[in-house]
Design an enzyme around this catalytic site. Structure first.
Site, short mmCIF file in Angstrom:
data_model
loop_
_atom_site.label_atom_id
_atom_site.label_comp_id
_atom_site.label_asym_id
_atom_site.label_seq_id
_atom_site.Cartn_x
_atom_site.Cartn_y
_atom_site.Cartn_z
N LYS A 77 0.94 -1.12 0.10
CA LYS A 77 -0.14 0.00 0.03
C LYS A 77 0.73 1.45 0.11
O LYS A 77 0.37 2.28 -0.57
CB LYS A 77 -0.91 -0.08 0.94
CG LYS A 77 -1.91 -1.30 1.41
CD LYS A 77 -3.00 -0.78 0.34
CE LYS A 77 -4.07 -1.89 0.32
NZ LYS A 77 -5.15 -1.70 -0.99
N SER B 93 1.91 -9.62 -0.69
CA SER B 93 1.55 -8.41 -0.63
C SER B 93 1.74 -7.59 0.69
O SER B 93 1.76 -6.29 0.74
CB SER B 93 0.05 -8.02 -1.25
OG SER B 93 -0.84 -8.78 -0.55
N GLU C 59 -9.60 6.60 2.45
CA GLU C 59 -10.53 5.82 3.01
C GLU C 59 -9.84 4.70 3.53
O GLU C 59 -8.60 4.36 3.04
CB GLU C 59 -11.52 5.47 2.07
CG GLU C 59 -11.25 4.15 1.04
CD GLU C 59 -9.96 4.68 0.22
OE1 GLU C 59 -10.11 5.75 -0.22
OE2 GLU C 59 -9.26 3.73 -0.12
#
Ligand SMILES: Cc1ncc(COP(=O)(O)O)c(C=O)c1O
Lengths: 397, 257
Positions: free
Chosen positions: A84, A373, A106
């Site tokens: 991220k 990830s 968000e």
């Protein structure tokens, strides 16, 4: 092709009041991102702050047992423990070049919120994060992390009080604060230009992996596998391989419990095309076009939509999408921890489970690259709560 | 061409009799499935020029809490487009007002735009307001709507640039809807010079009447801009009023003075 479309998917389905900030962002992406100065700043931040390049690891223990060569792209080793951050530092830097002083985000489980708060703190920007009230309760540690880094966390009380409602709230906030605020959207979803911008920033995963595979094994992988929530880590690792037709691309969606009637997050596999959050893409919806609640044991996969480019890759057949259920992901979670000393995020465990569960017949000797990830420390509470139902899946690979 | 549309003539009729057209907004099925059509009939009887019926959606990004909650309640009662269009085919003949459906794109898309155009026309729907269907995305449907169905009614904002206003004006809509705030429905309107300037620009650019909406809760807010407005849309304030058990007529009378 129409602007912002991938085949018939994508577009900009937003209130007219959001057209000016989206157009401003689109122009900034064209003008600022290719600029030398931006590239140098990004490069430095990636190296010194994020910890790039992340390694590709050859899992020798598991490869021996499984009969194919398993490689992991270690995004779990990036700062804040997931991919991220690639997106948030890029968008934050872009926003600063655009003269914005505040980052808006968000978040569902809190991973993207934490990554945005991190980027904001590093670049000295204000940060406000919308988070479903239900998620605020479930993920209090991440709320605390964000607040430590100076972000303001706004619980969202409307709708299902989860990620999709947090996106609605963020879009509403952006309408009123577009002058000084950049909306740092957390996945390759939403209206144009977000899917392209997020792909651009996450493609670093695939570019590095491609070079690393060539260096490590002398050839490209036979398969590239990634979990798909909104689809940012998947598009990031897929994109640089799209032209390599011999490389199979596999996206793995979250099937939830797998019990008939239970909510799940397998949007591409079980949904249908529609419009949500500014984009035309596969959705989990009723016949009348109402968005359905989603569910997964992996909080980051819990979203009833998916990035429009994945809808296109599915339709065109260039990638295929499979479903993994909660208990399979939990088994893969334990397997990787036990056999390789790497605790994967539950999201990433879905990608892993596709390859390791034995459901998929993978040709012996093939090289399978999986996007790991994120790291799984954030999921220990969930796993502890769930493990009692699953039994011991470790020894029977 | 737009002068043929009943929506244009309704607003012009009000204006030429020396008042502003009033456009109440009510979410379908509000305050209850049973009471809804009586509310619509009463609004109509009390002089509403156009009535906007809100089509409920699970994720209304342009709306504030009042309209969103009404939408959720409506969905919980099983309200959908079929229910709305069936109700219209029963009641439309008794209604004098123009009828506009306001809703997000996905429920319309799933219903089918062809089907919506046909059934909309059959049941007397005169216009569609779709807050998340901007000009570019509306393009594939404009011809269909122009030839067969209800009219596409653009929403523009305080931040909509002059050239974009012109693009919308070229559609020759029956009226144009200016969002009075940089926010969502129910946001309290500021009412400053920016709004006055934008209203003047919209009046200048479009050859149709101009309606103002979002965030209007009393007539006093309109004082310094009223000369530039042809029609007023009132939503959240009406829903709140109805939810307190008060009558539609009482609400209309407070606005029609
Ligand atoms: C570790 C990890 N992987 C995957 C995802 C899913 O997001 P995406 O599909 O955008 O990569 C998340 C989302 O929070 C995540 O935290």
């Amino acid at each position: 092709m129409r602007r912002g479309y991938f085949g018939s998917f994508g577009g900009m389905f937003v209130p007219e009041l959001l057209v000016p900030p989206l157009t401003e962002l689109e122009e900034a992406v064209v003008r600022i991102v290719p600029d030398k100065k931006f590239e140098q700043d990004m490069d430095r931040i990636c190296r010194e702050f994020v910890g790039r390049p992340t390694p590709v690891y050859h899992c020798r223990n598991l490869s021996r047992e499984l009969g194919f060569e398993l490689f992991l792209k270690r995004e779990d080793l990036a700062h804040t423990g997931a991919h991220k951050i690639n997106n948030t530092v890029g968008q934050a830097l872009l926003a600063r070049h655009m003269g914005k002083t505040c980052l808006l985000a968000e978040t569902g489980a809190g991973q993207h919120g934490v990554a945005t708060a991190t980027a904001a703190a590093m670049l000295g920007m204000d940060c406000i994060v919308f988070m479903g009230a239900l998620d605020v309760e479930r993920q209090s540690i991440n709320v605390h992390r964000m607040e430590l880094m100076g972000a303001r966390v706004e619980p969202v009380q409307s709708g299902t009080r989860t990620l999709k409602d947090a996106i609605n709230a963020a879009l509403r906030h952006w309408i009123a604060h577009q002058q000084d605020t950049h909306y740092c959207l957390g996945s390759a979803v939403g209206p144009h230009p977000f899917p392209l911008l997020v792909r651009r920033l996450q493609s670093v995963i695939g570019r590095e992996s491609r070079d690393q595979m060539l260096e490590l094994s002398g050839s490209l992988p036979d398969m590239v596998v990634a979990c798909v929530g909104g689809g940012s880590n998947a598009i990031g690792i897929f994109h640089p391989f799209v032209q390599d037709r011999q490389v199979q691309l596999v996206g793995v969606e979250a099937g939830g419990s797998g019990n008939p009637g239970d909510y799940h997050s397998a949007t591409l596999s079980m949904g249908s095309p529609g419009v949500l959050h500014g984009t035309h893409t596969f959705l989990l919806q009723t016949a009348e076009g109402q968005i359905m609640p989603s569910h997964s044991v992996a909080p980051g996969l819990d979203y009833p939509g998916v990035g429009p480019e994945h809808s296109f890759l599915k339709d065109s057949g260039r990638a295929r999408y499979a479903v993994v259920h909660d208990h399979e992901a939990l088994q893969a979670f334990r397997l990787l921890s036990r056999k390789e000393g790497i605790i994967p995020a539950l999201e990433s465990a879905h990608a892993l489970a596709w390859a390791t569960s034995g459901k998929e017949r993978i040709k012996p000797g093939s090289r399978v690259l999986i996007n790991l990830s994120g790291r799984g420390d954030k999921d220990l509470d969930i796993v502890r709560g769930q493990m009692s139902h699953v039994g011991d899946g470790v020894s029977d690979v | 061409m737009h002068h043929d549309n009943i929506l244009t003539s309704k607003i012009q009729g009000a204006v030429s009799s020396g008042r502003k057209a009033l456009i109440p907004f009510v979410t379908a099925g509000f305050p209850s499935r049973e009471a809804f059509w009586d509310v619509i009939l009463e609004l109509d009887g009390e002089g509403a020029d156009i009535i906007e019926i809100g089509v409920p959606f699970s994720d209304p990004v342009a709306d504030g809490p009042v309209v969103e909650n009404a939408s959720i309640r409506s969905l919980e009662q099983g309200i959908n487009l079929d229910w709305i269009l069936e109700g219209l085919s029963e009641h439309r003949r008794s209604l004098q007002a123009g009828i506009v459906l306001m809703g997000y794109f996905n429920p319309f898309l799933q219903y089918g735009m062809q089907r919506l155009a046909r059934h909309g026309k059959e049941t007397g729907v005169n216009g569609l307001i779709i807050p998340d269907l901007i000009l570019e995305e509306a393009q594939p449907y404009l011809e269909l709507l122009q030839e067969h169905g209800p009219a596409y009614i653009p929403l523009v904002g305080l931040n909509t640039a002059a050239e974009r206003l012109q693009d919308y004006a070229r559609l020759h809509p029956p009226f144009v809807y200016l969002v009075s705030v940089m926010g969502i429905t129910g946001t309290r309107a500021g009412g400053d010079q920016v709004l006055r300037d934008k209203l003047a620009q919209v009046q200048e650019t479009f050859d149709c009447p101009v309606a103002l909406g979002f965030g209007l809760s009393s007539r006093d807010q309109l004082e310094h801009i009223i000369d530039l407005v042809d029609a007023v849309v009132v939503g959240s304030a009406l829903l709140t009023h109805l939810d307190e058990g008060k009558s539609p007529g009482q609400f209309m009378r407070s606005w029609l003075v």
